[in-house]
Design a protein around this motif. Structure first.
Motif, PDB file in Angstrom:
ATOM      1  N   GLY A   1     -20.021 -58.419 -30.126  1.00 12.61           N
ATOM      2  CA  GLY A   1     -19.492 -57.757 -28.941  1.00 12.61           C
ATOM      3  C   GLY A   1     -20.504 -57.721 -27.803  1.00 12.61           C
ATOM      4  O   GLY A   1     -20.159 -57.957 -26.633  1.00 12.61           O
ATOM      5  N   GLY A   2     -21.779 -57.470 -28.125  1.00 10.54           N
ATOM      6  CA  GLY A   2     -22.812 -57.468 -27.087  1.00 10.54           C
ATOM      7  C   GLY A   2     -23.028 -58.843 -26.487  1.00 10.54           C
ATOM      8  O   GLY A   2     -23.234 -58.984 -25.271  1.00 10.54           O
ATOM      9  N   ALA A   3     -22.974 -59.889 -27.336  1.00 10.33           N
ATOM     10  CA  ALA A   3     -23.140 -61.250 -26.823  1.00 10.33           C
ATOM     11  C   ALA A   3     -21.972 -61.656 -25.932  1.00 10.33           C
ATOM     12  O   ALA A   3     -22.154 -62.359 -24.927  1.00 10.33           O
ATOM     13  CB  ALA A   3     -23.278 -62.221 -27.996  1.00 10.33           C
ATOM     14  N   ALA A   4     -20.737 -61.223 -26.289  1.00  9.24           N
ATOM     15  CA  ALA A   4     -19.577 -61.541 -25.450  1.00  9.24           C
ATOM     16  C   ALA A   4     -19.700 -60.886 -24.080  1.00  9.24           C
ATOM     17  O   ALA A   4     -19.431 -61.515 -23.037  1.00  9.24           O
ATOM     18  CB  ALA A   4     -18.296 -61.098 -26.151  1.00  9.24           C
ATOM     19  N   ALA A   5     -20.122 -59.610 -24.071  1.00 14.21           N
ATOM     20  CA  ALA A   5     -20.311 -58.930 -22.789  1.00 14.21           C
ATOM     21  C   ALA A   5     -21.427 -59.596 -21.990  1.00 14.21           C
ATOM     22  O   ALA A   5     -21.332 -59.757 -20.758  1.00 14.21           O
ATOM     23  CB  ALA A   5     -20.621 -57.453 -23.029  1.00 14.21           C
ATOM     24  N   GLY A   6     -22.505 -59.988 -22.667  1.00 16.50           N
ATOM     25  CA  GLY A   6     -23.598 -60.671 -21.976  1.00 16.50           C
ATOM     26  C   GLY A   6     -23.187 -62.022 -21.429  1.00 16.50           C
ATOM     27  O   GLY A   6     -23.658 -62.449 -20.361  1.00 16.50           O
ATOM     28  N   THR A   7     -22.289 -62.729 -22.129  1.00 14.95           N
ATOM     29  CA  THR A   7     -21.816 -64.031 -21.656  1.00 14.95           C
ATOM     30  C   THR A   7     -21.014 -63.897 -20.370  1.00 14.95           C
ATOM     31  O   THR A   7     -21.186 -64.673 -19.414  1.00 14.95           O
ATOM     32  CB  THR A   7     -20.971 -64.709 -22.746  1.00 14.95           C
ATOM     33  N   LEU A   8     -20.125 -62.921 -20.332  1.00 14.71           N
ATOM     34  CA  LEU A   8     -19.351 -62.700 -19.106  1.00 14.71           C
ATOM     35  C   LEU A   8     -20.261 -62.289 -17.957  1.00 14.71           C
ATOM     36  O   LEU A   8     -20.089 -62.740 -16.812  1.00 14.71           O
ATOM     37  CB  LEU A   8     -18.295 -61.625 -19.359  1.00 14.71           C
ATOM     38  N   LEU A   9     -21.240 -61.434 -18.242  1.00 13.50           N
ATOM     39  CA  LEU A   9     -22.172 -61.023 -17.195  1.00 13.50           C
ATOM     40  C   LEU A   9     -23.025 -62.191 -16.723  1.00 13.50           C
ATOM     41  O   LEU A   9     -23.312 -62.320 -15.526  1.00 13.50           O
ATOM     42  CB  LEU A   9     -23.058 -59.892 -17.718  1.00 13.50           C
ATOM     43  N   ALA A  10     -23.423 -63.062 -17.644  1.00 11.46           N
ATOM     44  CA  ALA A  10     -24.230 -64.224 -17.270  1.00 11.46           C
ATOM     45  C   ALA A  10     -23.458 -65.161 -16.348  1.00 11.46           C
ATOM     46  O   ALA A  10     -24.012 -65.693 -15.379  1.00 11.46           O
ATOM     47  CB  ALA A  10     -24.671 -64.963 -18.526  1.00 11.46           C
ATOM     48  N   ALA A  11     -22.175 -65.385 -16.647  1.00 12.59           N
ATOM     49  CA  ALA A  11     -21.361 -66.256 -15.788  1.00 12.59           C
ATOM     50  C   ALA A  11     -21.211 -65.660 -14.396  1.00 12.59           C
ATOM     51  O   ALA A  11     -21.275 -66.380 -13.382  1.00 12.59           O
ATOM     52  CB  ALA A  11     -20.000 -66.482 -16.422  1.00 12.59           C
ATOM     53  N   ALA A  12     -21.017 -64.342 -14.317  1.00 14.99           N
ATOM     54  CA  ALA A  12     -20.876 -63.696 -13.009  1.00 14.99           C
ATOM     55  C   ALA A  12     -22.179 -63.747 -12.221  1.00 14.99           C
ATOM     56  O   ALA A  12     -22.184 -64.020 -11.007  1.00 14.99           O
ATOM     57  CB  ALA A  12     -20.423 -62.253 -13.205  1.00 14.99           C
ATOM     58  N   VAL A  13     -23.299 -63.507 -12.890  1.00 22.65           N
ATOM     59  CA  VAL A  13     -24.598 -63.528 -12.214  1.00 22.65           C
ATOM     60  C   VAL A  13     -24.934 -64.938 -11.720  1.00 22.65           C
ATOM     61  O   VAL A  13     -25.432 -65.119 -10.600  1.00 22.65           O
ATOM     62  CB  VAL A  13     -25.686 -62.992 -13.160  1.00 22.65           C
ATOM     63  N   ASP A  14     -24.653 -65.942 -12.546  1.00 23.64           N
ATOM     64  CA  ASP A  14     -24.934 -67.317 -12.127  1.00 23.64           C
ATOM     65  C   ASP A  14     -24.085 -67.705 -10.917  1.00 23.64           C
ATOM     66  O   ASP A  14     -24.575 -68.361  -9.990  1.00 23.64           O
ATOM     67  CB  ASP A  14     -24.658 -68.261 -13.288  1.00 23.64           C
ATOM     68  N   GLY A  15     -22.818 -67.313 -10.924  1.00 20.45           N
ATOM     69  CA  GLY A  15     -21.977 -67.615  -9.767  1.00 20.45           C
ATOM     70  C   GLY A  15     -22.451 -66.912  -8.505  1.00 20.45           C
ATOM     71  O   GLY A  15     -22.445 -67.500  -7.414  1.00 20.45           O
ATOM     72  N   LEU A  16     -22.889 -65.651  -8.634  1.00 22.53           N
ATOM     73  CA  LEU A  16     -23.373 -64.913  -7.468  1.00 22.53           C
ATOM     74  C   LEU A  16     -24.651 -65.521  -6.912  1.00 22.53           C
ATOM     75  O   LEU A  16     -24.779 -65.728  -5.693  1.00 22.53           O
ATOM     76  CB  LEU A  16     -23.603 -63.452  -7.856  1.00 22.53           C
ATOM     77  N   LEU A  17     -25.604 -65.840  -7.780  1.00 24.23           N
ATOM     78  CA  LEU A  17     -26.862 -66.417  -7.318  1.00 24.23           C
ATOM     79  C   LEU A  17     -26.667 -67.814  -6.744  1.00 24.23           C
ATOM     80  O   LEU A  17     -27.339 -68.191  -5.772  1.00 24.23           O
ATOM     81  CB  LEU A  17     -27.867 -66.449  -8.467  1.00 24.23           C
ATOM     82  N   SER A  18     -25.773 -68.584  -7.340  1.00 25.81           N
ATOM     83  CA  SER A  18     -25.494 -69.918  -6.792  1.00 25.81           C
ATOM     84  C   SER A  18     -24.879 -69.826  -5.403  1.00 25.81           C
ATOM     85  O   SER A  18     -25.166 -70.656  -4.528  1.00 25.81           O
ATOM     86  CB  SER A  18     -24.559 -70.690  -7.729  1.00 25.81           C
ATOM     87  N   LYS A  19     -24.043 -68.826  -5.179  1.00 30.58           N
ATOM     88  CA  LYS A  19     -23.434 -68.634  -3.861  1.00 30.58           C
ATOM     89  C   LYS A  19     -24.480 -68.246  -2.836  1.00 30.58           C
ATOM     90  O   LYS A  19     -24.454 -68.724  -1.691  1.00 30.58           O
ATOM     91  CB  LYS A  19     -22.353 -67.550  -3.958  1.00 30.58           C
ATOM     92  N   LEU A  20     -25.415 -67.386  -3.238  1.00 33.38           N
ATOM     93  CA  LEU A  20     -26.464 -66.966  -2.308  1.00 33.38           C
ATOM     94  C   LEU A  20     -27.435 -68.096  -1.993  1.00 33.38           C
ATOM     95  O   LEU A  20     -28.023 -68.120  -0.907  1.00 33.38           O
ATOM     96  CB  LEU A  20     -27.238 -65.786  -2.900  1.00 33.38           C
ATOM     97  N   ALA A  21     -27.613 -69.029  -2.924  1.00 28.62           N
ATOM     98  CA  ALA A  21     -28.587 -70.110  -2.744  1.00 28.62           C
ATOM     99  C   ALA A  21     -28.026 -71.301  -1.991  1.00 28.62           C
ATOM    100  O   ALA A  21     -28.796 -72.194  -1.616  1.00 28.62           O
ATOM    101  CB  ALA A  21     -29.109 -70.573  -4.100  1.00 28.62           C
ATOM    102  N   GLU A  22     -26.714 -71.386  -1.784  1.00 27.72           N
ATOM    103  CA  GLU A  22     -26.132 -72.549  -1.111  1.00 27.72           C
ATOM    104  C   GLU A  22     -26.673 -72.700   0.299  1.00 27.72           C
ATOM    105  O   GLU A  22     -26.910 -71.702   0.986  1.00 27.72           O
ATOM    106  CB  GLU A  22     -24.600 -72.411  -1.070  1.00 27.72           C
ATOM    107  N   PRO A  23     -26.870 -73.985   0.763  1.00 26.18           N
ATOM    108  CA  PRO A  23     -26.631 -75.247   0.052  1.00 26.18           C
ATOM    109  C   PRO A  23     -27.844 -75.755  -0.714  1.00 26.18           C
ATOM    110  O   PRO A  23     -27.889 -76.921  -1.074  1.00 26.18           O
ATOM    111  CB  PRO A  23     -26.295 -76.196   1.202  1.00 26.18           C
TER     112      PRO A  23
END
Length: 266
Positions: A206-228
């Motif tokens: 359960g902790g790994a599943a929650a961490g996976t969803l959080l990791a995907a959200a964090v990666d998307g947010l940081l990628s958006k801030l770093a564009e282009p």
């Protein structure tokens, strides 16, 4: 013999000259060409067209063919025979803004906070034990987690969008159980068996599943801030992987993983 008068001599000379030259031809009259001849547009490529032709320059035909049957490459050179084929532009590697640097540094502290928090929610308060369990979860979930951070080089939809969705779904499906298995195995083998191993694994899952969803959200947010820019791409994937491992450790410790003796709760 008497000479004819001057007027008669002039008429006689005019008649003799007209007789020698003959009557004027109607086909040779300039007015006839202007009035009766059809207008015709002269094409320099027409071999039957009348009139002077401009000298043929082979370089003009070559330049015309290159312009119509070639595409520009990312570095500005011409690609012969690539007409109509979209050429992907090279991704820009621009410096990150101050806000992007702050966001990367701040979110990198989340996994560290998770490792420390695991010593507070469970019976094992050793920071070294929770760090090892987090590292084991990261190592076990490394390969499937790469599918979560897969991004197209030239976004544009089509077949690549289907592959990206399939890869992301595979990452969500396989990363949590493998990361939980790594954390659970490290805790059970290196730091003592749990009282209920099934509950301990389910907590890690359960902790790994929650961490996976959080990791995907964090990666998307940081990628958006770093564009282009493409800087810190590997660092963003590492932050996401650490979130997965720390989440598995938190769940494992909270569900009762590891030994529960007095020597570990002091």
């Amino acid at each position: 013999m008497p000479r004819p008068p001057p007027r008669a001599r002039f008429l006689l000379s005019t008649w003799l000259l007209a007789l020698l030259l003959g009557p004027p031809s109607a086909s040779a009259s300039p007015g006839h060409f202007a009035a009766d001849a059809p207008l015709r547009r002269t094409d320099p490529r027409d071999t039957n067209a009348e009139g002077p032709r401009a000298p043929h320059d082979p370089r003009s035909a070559l330049s015309l063919r290159d312009d119509t049957t070639s595409a520009a490459s990312p570095d500005g050179t011409r690609l012969p025979g690539m007409s109509g084929v979209p050429v992907p532009s090279a991704p820009e590697d621009l410096p990150l803004s101050t806000g992007a640097w702050v966001a990367h540094g701040g979110l990198a502290l989340l996994p560290l906070g998770g490792v420390w928090g695991a010593t507070r929610v469970g019976g094992d308060t050793r920071l070294g034990a929770t760090t090892a369990e987090t590292a084991a979860g990261m190592l076990a979930g490394y390969l499937p987690s790469r599918l979560l951070f897969l991004r197209p080089t030239t976004p544009g939809g089509g077949r690549w969008a289907d592959l990206e969705v399939a890869a992301f779904g595979g990452g969500l499906l396989f990363t949590p159980p493998l990361a939980a298995l790594g954390t659970w195995g490290m805790g059970e083998l290196a730091f003592g068996r749990s009282q209920d191993q099934t509950d301990a694994y389910l907590g890690a899952l359960g902790g790994a599943a929650a961490g996976t969803l959080l990791a995907a959200a964090v990666d998307g947010l940081l990628s958006k801030l770093a564009e282009p820019s493409t800087r810190l791409k590997s660092a963003r994937a590492l932050i996401g992987l650490a979130l997965i491992g720390s989440g598995a450790t938190l769940g494992y410790q909270w569900a009762g993983g590891g030994p529960r003796s007095n020597q570990h709760t002091r």
